[in-house]
Design an enzyme around this catalytic site. Structure first.
Site, PDB file in Angstrom:
ATOM      1  N   HIS A  63       0.820  -1.204   0.000  1.00 38.80           N
ATOM      2  CA  HIS A  63       0.000   0.000   0.000  1.00 38.80           C
ATOM      3  C   HIS A  63       0.858   1.260   0.000  1.00 38.80           C
ATOM      4  O   HIS A  63       0.550   2.231  -0.686  1.00 38.80           O
ATOM      5  CB  HIS A  63      -0.911  -0.004   1.227  1.00 38.80           C
ATOM      6  CG  HIS A  63      -1.825   1.176   1.300  1.00 38.80           C
ATOM      7  ND1 HIS A  63      -2.876   1.355   0.424  1.00 38.80           N
ATOM      8  CD2 HIS A  63      -1.843   2.240   2.128  1.00 38.80           C
ATOM      9  CE1 HIS A  63      -3.506   2.463   0.717  1.00 38.80           C
ATOM     10  NE2 HIS A  63      -2.902   3.035   1.737  1.00 38.80           N
ATOM     11  N   TYR A  66       4.260   0.682  -3.081  1.00 38.60           N
ATOM     12  CA  TYR A  66       3.999   0.440  -4.505  1.00 38.60           C
ATOM     13  C   TYR A  66       5.032  -0.510  -5.091  1.00 38.60           C
ATOM     14  O   TYR A  66       5.429  -0.378  -6.237  1.00 38.60           O
ATOM     15  CB  TYR A  66       3.967   1.768  -5.276  1.00 38.60           C
ATOM     16  CG  TYR A  66       2.767   2.586  -4.914  1.00 38.60           C
ATOM     17  CD1 TYR A  66       1.604   2.505  -5.660  1.00 38.60           C
ATOM     18  CD2 TYR A  66       2.791   3.412  -3.808  1.00 38.60           C
ATOM     19  CE1 TYR A  66       0.483   3.229  -5.313  1.00 38.60           C
ATOM     20  CE2 TYR A  66       1.672   4.138  -3.445  1.00 38.60           C
ATOM     21  CZ  TYR A  66       0.525   4.047  -4.198  1.00 38.60           C
ATOM     22  OH  TYR A  66      -0.579   4.764  -3.852  1.00 38.60           O
ATOM     23  N   HIS A 112     -10.638   2.997  -0.876  1.00 39.16           N
ATOM     24  CA  HIS A 112     -10.784   2.485   0.482  1.00 39.16           C
ATOM     25  C   HIS A 112     -11.663   1.244   0.422  1.00 39.16           C
ATOM     26  O   HIS A 112     -12.660   1.138   1.132  1.00 39.16           O
ATOM     27  CB  HIS A 112     -11.354   3.562   1.411  1.00 39.16           C
ATOM     28  CG  HIS A 112     -10.624   3.672   2.705  1.00 39.16           C
ATOM     29  ND1 HIS A 112     -11.217   3.992   3.891  1.00 39.16           N
ATOM     30  CD2 HIS A 112      -9.318   3.482   2.988  1.00 39.16           C
ATOM     31  CE1 HIS A 112     -10.316   4.022   4.850  1.00 39.16           C
ATOM     32  NE2 HIS A 112      -9.150   3.710   4.330  1.00 39.16           N
ATOM     33  N   ASN A 561      -3.632   6.231  -7.376  1.00 40.73           N
ATOM     34  CA  ASN A 561      -3.539   5.248  -6.315  1.00 40.73           C
ATOM     35  C   ASN A 561      -3.668   3.855  -6.911  1.00 40.73           C
ATOM     36  O   ASN A 561      -4.295   3.681  -7.948  1.00 40.73           O
ATOM     37  CB  ASN A 561      -4.659   5.527  -5.298  1.00 40.73           C
ATOM     38  CG  ASN A 561      -4.652   4.560  -4.153  1.00 40.73           C
ATOM     39  OD1 ASN A 561      -5.502   3.689  -4.072  1.00 40.73           O
ATOM     40  ND2 ASN A 561      -3.680   4.699  -3.264  1.00 40.73           N
TER      41      ASN A 561
END
Ligand SMILES: Nc1ncnc2c1ncn2[C@@H]1O[C@H](COP(=O)(O)OP(=O)(O)O)[C@@H](O)[C@H]1O
Ligand SMILES: [Mg+2]
Lengths: 763, 81, 228, 81
Positions: A63, A66, A112, A561
């Protein structure tokens, strides 16, 4: 090795670590691989202390580091188009683009997903809170959010637990921050049943001169922790919830979910903006994933990186706690929400404190910037951390994960929708239309978006139900921005490279359809396990497709993300890159809506319609079929279409425009007709099968309504630029009529289109 | 006819923003000596039958599935006397 | 000299910027007021805007009621100071007992953001003079605790004294007697659940419209102050 | 250190939409025999002193002024044993 729950108790110090090299450490339980642990020991020249191990485990987690995606994400930089408006690119909390005048805009999307499955309300709420803090951290006032969502089947029992919770959380948090929600998506597919996607995009505005960076420099400057107190929230959340499947998620005596306090965040936002306005910080960082570990290392590392000198000393025991029993390791990993860290010069600290006091925000000096090049932490005097922050922040493992094209890909692409039974008679078409507009993915989403405040701040020009959300930035000049997010997991499953480009193309088209010029991109890459070579191939292809697409469209990726491990057991979700496109419009009063609002106006279909049903909504709804190839992508054509839509909007040639995507022409026409409260009479183009004309999802298309007087000018404009443009009908009456096929009264369409969500989720 | 009371409170380790807001407000109103406030929910459930053990079991099941969110909340069930 | 209209900001207030903008559009001088500051800075009228003061924790408006600025507003209201409470402001006014009744969770339990049709029942307040009695207008609502509730006795009183300022044509939340807004006996204090400050502009107001039906709330008070 | 509990419920004559929503949901979840549900608030107030009569008086005052809106709500205060 022992961790302290009271200061009398001995902690695992740097000295102990050096003296006891053979102590067993539970690195595997923390998700640290053998070779990674070996590297940590090599970096430190000793075994890590338990606190250092905690920090490496979260900072080197998928997370935060990467590690599986970095080699692919590089393309976004390497293939970035030449632009003069990109002020801050990937690598910071969010990218920043120049939108003209002295204004800049920062925007970023984040996921999320896993927390929202465990606790839908709080998971989604803290997702919004986290991305808004990233925007704030850039020095910007957050001004809006968008929320692309994916759920399991609409009628599945668990969806009725997850969706209302997620929607409630996004609304509950965003509304309480006074941030208008101006767009997003809601898509249902069985592949998301055990793994919903909750992505949130936030956008903020700032003066170019006021960009803030997450850097700690100036030896002797204070390190200030401010906002909420630190509790046990989501300890291991970053590594357990976001970097591993649930199957092997370990139970913890601490809450593994973060709980948000939007009121605290609202106060924190206003407090920070006053602090920024008086230029009282040297650097600032939000506390998100990996909390204090991440904030301290990123600030210290960035300082060293940019200035060559730097370092930070932190007295961890000074951090204000909500739960006194927390051990230093836990404090370092805590993901308690609504916290920020600032680097403040001694001279400005008093004023900084005054502003925090004004807003009732607790601010505590917990450390200082040094020139030792080290990040050092103490716990009641004992040395518990002594590392080079760059080894945590930038020198994490980088994996060249193996990948290969799935064996089943060919079979999937060979299984084309051509064999599926198609509606032939007018009646069959009519019934198909009514089923399609009522199907959960195409149905009216008012039940959801009514729970979001889209008006607060009074600058929302366009929101839900339009092709993109649009905000006024400057009341005097009318300068504004538009934002749209799109993604199509079915297309991407069939062809990851082009699926990602189709997502980009659709968001780009949506922005242009409202009259704004697409400028830049943020993306959230939702995929299965990177340890599965077939998933990794999907990821590699999708990133390559997105990077190539952004180069052609001239829209750089400014940040985003990656969310991996979106799968239940062995089965991964459809690869689902969500693309957010930001556009600029010089004068928001020139915007184009999608509603057919005036009788007698001419309807024109822009672009080419081909027999393309691979991954289509029709195949999904009517046959539960997924196979073949997605619609062909022609990004040059998308570019041309966008130019025409923008010019038409600027010159007042268009009174309505609506992009064609899921569900094809008829879905777009029905939406525009219902929104404007006017019917249409369609005369489908010669030589095109009615079914194909109505339901094909060929890309690069839009339907527009032009005032009678402007029809010639507009068609000439298209002709001159070589954009196919066909007259397909007029705005007229109170039904949607397809000549020679069927007519459906608006009332009947409205009932079908708006009845679905209340029927599923209650009045 | 019997009444069963279900008290639902956030687990102790979970942030109670409401309770904290109340606690912060009290001194301003001149109320001192309060070191903590937690805010929860109280449900009064009226049953058509007696509040025997079987009934309490049913109410516990209701609390488990509907009245409480056991990810972040805990509950107690008692017959009102 | 233009009338000065104060807009209070509590921590957690959201629609203060919108209220200030509406005041300016109406031609008055907007004056920001801060919850901790007990001084009203010579304003001619006060608006308590929408939002979630103190997070709406405990009960919407319950904690804001005790802020220093509210002590001044409560005193001023007794002396005839015009006060308009919008949404959260309405809730604060009820908690402060400047208006009767209370606002409870919406019947549907959700936050509802919707353009609603209202009928202006009374043009006899300081804030509604520019409407025609019975006039139908479109104003957005956006709240989760918007269900007006009061004892039957109180409701009868409000009706009898013509203190129901606005009613929903389609009740969105179960409010007693479709009440969207009420006034105190003197008519200087008005509480309104819908947001007139979000209906002052063709560009951002209700779509398809009418988009500017909220403006008269702000021009009404202005006229009265100028005439006064 | 003592804990005082304040229960706040809507007055009987005030419509309790939340309680009714819960009651409506129960049969759908297979819970029968519930003839009424009322939802209120429970506050756990931690005092730094003992929960003597004087302390209870102070908590009653807090409930009266802050914890309950007596226009629509009623409350009970009791020391937790
Ligand atoms: N899919 C992506 N495309 C472009 N940039 C990305 C992507 N994923 C991550 N990044 C960038 O990597 C950096 C680190 O991401 P992240 O750890 O999520 O930042 P934060 O923790 O501040 O949210 C950010 O600058 C982010 O924009
Ligand atoms: Mg960040």
């Amino acid at each position: 090795m022992s961790s302290s729950t009271s200061q009398r108790f001995t902690v695992d110090t740097v000295e102990t670590a050096a003296a006891t090299p053979d102590t067993e450490q539970p690195f595997t339980a923390l998700g640290v691989k053998d070779d990674e642990y070996a590297r940590i020991r090599e970096i430190l020249g000793r075994r890590p202390t338990s606190c250092e191990l905690a920090m490496y485990s979260v900072m080197w987690s998928e997370h935060c580091s990467y590690k599986s995606s970095r080699v692919h994400l590089r393309q976004f930089g390497e293939k970035a188009p030449e632009t003069d408006f990109l002020l801050v690119g990937p690598g910071e909390n969010a990218g920043v683009v120049d939108v003209g005048g002295d204004l800049a805009v920062t925007f970023k999307i984040e996921s999320h997903n896993h927390p929202s499955y465990v606790e839908p309300y709080q998971g989604a709420a803290t997702g919004v809170g986290g991305i808004v803090r990233d925007i704030l951290t850039m020095g910007a006032r957050p001004i809006a959010v968008l929320d692309p969502l994916r759920f399991g089947p609409a009628d599945a029992h668990d969806t009725h637990r997850v969706l209302p919770g997620v929607v409630g959380g996004i609304g509950g948090y965003g509304n309480s921050l006074g941030l208008p929600n101006i767009g997003g998506e809601i898509v249902f597919d069985p592949c998301y049943a055990g793994n919903p996607l909750v992505n949130a995009l936030a956008v903020g505005v700032l003066r170019k001169s006021e960009i803030k960076l997450a850097q700690a420099h100036g030896s002797g400057n204070h390190v200030v922790l401010f906002g909420a107190r630190t509790g046990g929230d989501g300890i291991g959340g970053a590594s357990v919830l976001a970097s591993a499947t649930f199957d092997d998620g370990k139970p913890s005596k601490r809450p593994s979910v973060q709980v948000g306090d939007p009121f605290m965040e609202k106060v924190l936002i206003e407090c920070c903006l006053e602090i920024f306005a008086e230029d009282l910080v040297v650097g600032i960082q939000d506390l998100g994933a990996a909390g204090l570990s991440c904030a301290t290392t990123e600030l210290a590392a960035a300082g060293l990186q940019t200035k060559g000198v730097g370092g930070m000393d932190v007295q961890l025991d000074l951090a204000p706690l909500r739960d006194a029993s927390l051990a230093p390791e836990e404090i370092l990993m805590s993901e308690s929400q609504e916290r920020m860290m600032a680097v403040v010069a001694p001279a400005t600290l008093p004023r900084f404190r005054e502003i925090c006091e004004k807003w009732d925000v607790t601010a505590t000096v917990i450390g200082a910037v040094t020139d030792t090049g080290r990040l050092r932490m103490t716990w009641h005097g004992a040395n518990i951390v002594d590392v080079d922050p760059r080894t945590l922040a930038h020198q994490g493992p980088v994996y060249e994960r193996p990948y290969h094209r799935p064996a089943w890909q060919d079979a999937l692409q060979a299984d084309t929708p051509d064999r599926l039974a198609r509606p032939k008679t007018g009646d069959e078409l009519r019934e198909t239309v009514l089923r399609m507009v009522a199907s959960p993915n195409l149905a009216d989403k008012t039940w959801v978006v009514e729970q979001y405040d889209h008006r607060v701040r009074g600058n929302t020009v366009l929101a839900h139900g339009e092709d993109s959300g649009m905000l006024r930035l400057d009341e005097a000049s009318g300068l504004g921005i538009a934002l749209a997010t799109d993604g199509n997991g079915r297309y991407t499953k069939l062809d990851p490279y082009h699926g990602a480009q189709l997502a980009l193309a659709e968001a780009y088209r949506n922005v242009a359809a409202t009259g704004a010029r697409p400028l830049a991109v943020t993306d959230c890459l939702n995929f299965g396990s990177p340890e599965d070579p077939e998933v990794m191939w999907q990821f590699a292809e999708a990133t390559r497709g997105l990077a190539d697409g952004c180069l052609i469209l001239g829209t750089p990726v400014t940040g985003g993300n990656v969310s991996f491990y979106n799968q239940t057991g062995e089965s991964a979700i459809h690869p689902t890159p969500i693309v957010g496109v930001l556009g600029v419009i010089d004068d928001v009063t020139r915007r184009t809506r999608c509603a057919f609002a005036a009788e007698g106006e001419t309807l024109l279909l822009l672009g080419e319609t081909r027999d393309e049903f691979g991954g289509s909504e029709w195949a999904h709804v009517e046959h539960a079929h997924l196979g073949g190839l997605p619609p062909r992508v022609d990004l040059e054509r998308e570019r041309l279409l966008a130019e025409i839509l923008i010019a038409g909007s600027r010159d007042g040639l268009l009174s309505a425009a609506h992009d064609l995507s899921d569900g094809g022409l008829i879905q777009a026409v029905v939406e525009s007709a219902l929104r404007g409260g006017h019917g249409v009479r369609l005369v489908l183009p010669e030589g095109l099968d009615s079914f194909v004309a109505l339901f094909s999802e060929s890309a690069g298309r839009a339907v527009v309504a032009v005032p009678r007087g402007e029809e010639q000018r507009f068609t000439e404009l298209c002709g001159a630029r070589g954009l196919p443009c066909a007259r397909i009908g007029v705005v007229d009456g109170d039904a949607v009529e397809v000549e020679g096929e069927f007519a459906i009264p608006l009332t009947e369409l409205r009932a079908a289109h708006t009845g679905t969500f209340p029927g599923l989720f209650g009045q | 006819m019997a009444r069963v009371v279900v008290d639902v409170m956030l687990k102790p380790e979970i942030l109670d923003a409401q309770g904290q807001a109340v606690q912060r407000a009290l001194p301003r109103l001149g109320f001192d000596g309060v070191v903590g406030v937690r805010q929860g929910k109280r449900f009064e459930v009226e049953l058509d039958g007696p509040a025997d053990e079987a009934a309490l079991e049913r109410v516990r099941a209701m609390a488990e599935t509907l009245l409480a969110n056991t990810v972040i909340e805990e509950f107690t069930v008692k017959a009102e006397v | 000299m233009a009338a000065r209209i104060g807009v209070v900001t509590f921590p957690g207030t959201q629609d203060d910027q919108d209220a200030l903008r509406a005041v300016a559009r109406a031609g008055a001088q907007p004056v920001p007021l801060w919850h901790r500051d007990p001084a009203l800075h010579a304003v001619d009228a006060v608006i308590l805007p929408g939002g979630f003061s103190y997070g709406d924790y405990l009960r919407a408006g319950a904690i804001a009621r005790f802020s220093p600025v509210m002590q001044a507003v409560i005193a001023g209201a007794a002396d005839g100071l015009p006060v308009l409470g919008i949404c959260n402001g309405f809730q604060v006014l009820c908690e402060s007992h400047l208006l009767p009744g209370a606002l409870l969770r919406n019947g549907g339990m959700h936050f509802v953001n919707r353009d609603v049709k209202l009928r202006v029942e009374s043009a006899a307040t300081r804030w509604t003079a520019h409407y025609e009695p019975g006039q139908e207008i479109v104003i957005p609502i956006k709240n989760v605790d918007g269900r007006y509730t009061a004892a039957e006795r109180t409701l009868d009183e409000l009706e009898a004294e013509g203190r129901v300022v606005a009613r929903y044509l389609q009740n969105p939340n179960g409010s007693a007697r479709d009440i969207a807004g009420i006034a105190n006996a003197q008519g200087n204090v008005v509480g309104l659940m819908p947001h007139p400050e979000h209906a002052i502009d063709e560009l951002t107001g209700p779509y398809p419209g009418p988009a500017t039906d909220g403006l008269p709330f702000f021009t009404s008070i202005l006229k009265q102050l100028v005439d006064a």
